[in-house]
Structure formats: structure tokens, C-alpha cells
Design an enzyme around this catalytic site. Structure first.
Site, short mmCIF file in Angstrom:
data_model
loop_
_atom_site.label_atom_id
_atom_site.label_comp_id
_atom_site.label_asym_id
_atom_site.label_seq_id
_atom_site.Cartn_x
_atom_site.Cartn_y
_atom_site.Cartn_z
N VAL A 246 49.41 36.08 34.58
CA VAL A 246 48.92 35.79 33.22
C VAL A 246 47.82 34.73 33.41
O VAL A 246 48.07 33.54 33.39
CB VAL A 246 50.08 35.29 32.33
CG1 VAL A 246 49.61 35.08 30.90
CG2 VAL A 246 51.22 36.29 32.35
N HIS A 247 46.59 35.24 33.60
CA HIS A 247 45.49 34.37 34.03
C HIS A 247 45.00 33.39 32.95
O HIS A 247 44.84 32.20 33.18
CB HIS A 247 44.27 35.21 34.44
CG HIS A 247 44.57 36.32 35.39
ND1 HIS A 247 44.71 36.13 36.74
CD2 HIS A 247 44.75 37.66 35.19
CE1 HIS A 247 44.94 37.29 37.34
NE2 HIS A 247 44.97 38.24 36.42
N ASP A 248 44.63 33.95 31.79
CA ASP A 248 43.78 33.20 30.86
C ASP A 248 44.43 31.99 30.18
O ASP A 248 43.70 31.08 29.76
CB ASP A 248 43.23 34.16 29.79
CG ASP A 248 42.10 35.03 30.35
OD1 ASP A 248 41.57 34.70 31.43
OD2 ASP A 248 41.76 36.04 29.70
#
Ligand code: BDR
Ligand code: CA
Length: 320
Positions: A246-248
Site C-alpha cells: 500500500v504505497h501512497d
């Protein structure tokens, strides 16, 4: 306590959606605007998705501006296979009640930053860096006025996620990323080395589902979609050992809780010439050659702490 003024520039995008929920639900942030860029899906869709998410979060006080529909020099790429054709996974699109605010995202960034005290406004960039590059071209004084520019982007030790060398946001518009970094703004990059440590495990998704608010449901549905898609495309092992990255949310989480990340000072350059390594982030840590650019590279992230922040932001609100 003064709240951190923030602009979020994004291309929702399933993980952008989680980042927006984190920001919408965090009273420590003074969210001045959300600006949309073409990236995961075309900009008309990313701007609509930002407005949908704003409505779900009940944050119609936050203006959404539409920005660049294409990178500075490249053809638009897209990452619909990871985000769904409409950009928000399984969520059925609807036309939100409120429209975009008037004006281009780049002009909104200039106006919001230049009209406030020096270094007081942070920008979290969660998509290709086109909007910020356009703003800096139009108003070069912006570089010295910006607060921290917290960017989800870049690939080093972990390798890439769109090519062997590159991460999607930098690869999609490498010229924009190179221009932004060369201005010497206070750039903090949350690349795959850090964001691959932040995984939506089964237990973390289930905890969000149990919260039962519209914001929690939206965040959880994005992660469920990623869980299926990433496993199929990237080919990861069994779900009990694994979860999609879950990058952002990372740049937003850092603004809220810097202690959740370990950063290293460096100088970062972006490959724009080679097709093989297009968008690779070359990170120079050696102080003697790193020069004066004030970049920082995230080397680790506390996933448990980040998911606790997300859960706190989307939980049921207490009424007085
Ligand atoms: C980044 O690329 C996009 O597809 C995601 O939204 C994230 O911003 C990860 O490489
Ligand atoms: Ca994104």
C-alpha cells in the site's frame, strides 16, 4: 498545535484512495486541496475519483482541481490493470455532487503555496510529477517556498514495479521527476524500498472491514482489490504470508508521524535517456559526492504504525 498545511497531488488509484482517506480523516492536517493528474487512469477519471472519495469522507470543504492530462514529453501510460478500468478497483463509479474547482492544478499549487508563509505548505505527490513540474516551470520561486515535498516514487534496492529498474510514478513522467528534483526542493522519496514493507495483510484488511464506516469500507475495498490483482499479476505466495503493498499512504503518514520512517540524506537523479532503465532513481548517499541537493530517501517504514494511523483516521467519529 498548528496543523500542517498540505496539498495532495494524486492519480486515484486504489492506494491513492487509501492515502486520501488517511488525510481526510486526520485533523492534524490542514488539507488545502487535492490536485489530480493523469496517471493510473486518465485525468478526467482521477479527478472524478478524488471527488467521489471526498464525498464518501464528507469533506466537501476540500477543493479538487484537475491537472495535466499527459506527461511532459511521453505518451500517457496508465496502470488500469492494477487499479481497475475506472481506477478505484471494484467501487462502482458515480457522478459526485460537487464539481472540480475552477482552474488548473498547477496554478492552484502556485497560488496556495505562494500565498502562505515560506515553507509552511507541504505537498504529497502520489502520482506522476507532472503537475508539480508544470507549477515549478511557471513559477520558479515556488521551489524555495515549498515545505517538504513528500513523494511516493522511485526504485532502488527492491528493483522496479513497472520495469526491472523503475517504479511507476517516476517511469510514467521521468522528465517531470527529474525537473522537480533538480530544483533543490526539500524532496523526500518514499520508493519501493520502503513501501514494499507496508503490506495489507489479511488481518489488517479485516480490521478495517470491522470498523464499518463508509471511509473504512472504501479503504478496505481498495485493499481487497489489490490483494486479488497483485497476487495474479505479480505472482506472490499464499495470502497468509503476504499482502499487497500500500504505497501512497506513506508520504501522508510521514507528515503525520515522521518517527514511523527511517530516512537517509542523499542526492537523487532520474534516468531519462535510456529506454531500458527509464525512470530509474539513482540515489547517491556518499556525502563527498552527494552535493548540495537536500534530498532524502526512505529506507524503512513501520507498517504496523502506518496501518494504525489509517485505522484511526477511518474509525467511527465520536459525537458529543
Ligand atoms: C505507484 O504507482 C501507482 O500505480 C500507485 O498508485 C502508486 O502511486 C506505485 O508504484
Ligand atoms: Ca498513485
Amino acid at each position: 498545535m498548528t496543523r500542517q498545511a498540505l496539498i495532495i497531488d494524486c492519480d486515484p488509484g486504489v492506494d491513492d484512495a487509501v492515502a486520501l482517506m488517511l488525510a481526510f480523516g486526520s485533523s492534524e492536517l490542514d488539507l488545502l486541496a487535492v490536485t489530480a493528474v493523469g496517471g493510473n487512469v486518465p485525468v478526467e477519471k482521477t479527478a472524478r475519483n478524488a471527488r467521489m472519495l471526498r464525498q464518501i469522507a464528507g469533506r466537501l470543504d476540500v477543493p479538487v482541481f484537475m491537472g495535466a492530462d499527459r506527461p511532459l514529453r511521453r505518451e500517457p501510460a496508465g496502470a488500469g490493470e492494477f487499479h481497475g478500468a475506472e481506477g478505484l478497483g471494484d467501487m462502482t463509479p458515480f457522478e459526485p455532487d460537487a464539481p472540480c474547482a475552477e482552474g488548473h492544478a498547477a496554478d492552484a499549487i502556485i497560488e496556495l503555496v505562494m500565498g502562505r508563509p515560506e515553507e509552511s505548505v507541504a505537498v504529497a505527490v502520489l502520482g506522476p510529477l507532472t503537475n508539480l513540474a508544470l507549477a515549478l516551470r511557471k513559477e520558479p520561486r515556488l521551489a524555495g517556498r515549498l515545505g517538504p515535498v513528500a513523494i511516493m516514487g522511485g526504485a532502488r534496492s527492491e528493483g522496479g514495479n513497472i520495469t526491472a529498474s523503475a517504479e511507476f510514478n517516476i517511469w510514467a513522467d521521468p522528465e517531470a521527476a527529474a525537473e522537480v528534483l533538480a530544483t533543490g526542493c526539500d524532496a523526500v522519496l518514499f520508493g519501493l524500498d520502503a513501501t514494499h514493507q507496508v503490506r495489507a495483510t489479511e488481518a489488517r484488511i479485516a480490521a478495517l472491514e470491522a470498523a464499518g464506516t463508509p471511509m473504512a469500507d472504501a479503504a478496505a475495498s481498495m485493499m481487497r482489490f489489490s490483494q486479488r490483482v497483485e497476487r495474479r499479476i505479480v505472482g506472490w505466495p499464499s495470502l497468509s504470508e503476504w499482502g499487497p503493498p500500500v504505497h501512497d499512504p506513506c508520504p501522508v503518514a510521514w507528515l503525520l508521524r515522521p518517527d514511523l520512517f527511517q530516512l537517509k540524506p542523499c542526492r537523487i537523479a532520474v534516468e531519462t535517456e535510456s529506454e531500458l532503465t527509464r525512470g530509474h532513481t539513482a540515489v547517491e548517499f556518499r556525502p563527498s559526492v552527494a552535493g548540495s541537493l537536500p534530498h532524502r530517501w526512505a529506507v524503512s517504514a513501520d507498517a504496523e504504525g502506518i496501518f494504525a494511523l489509517i485505522a484511526g483516521a477511518v474509525r467511527p467519529r465520536r459525537t458529543i
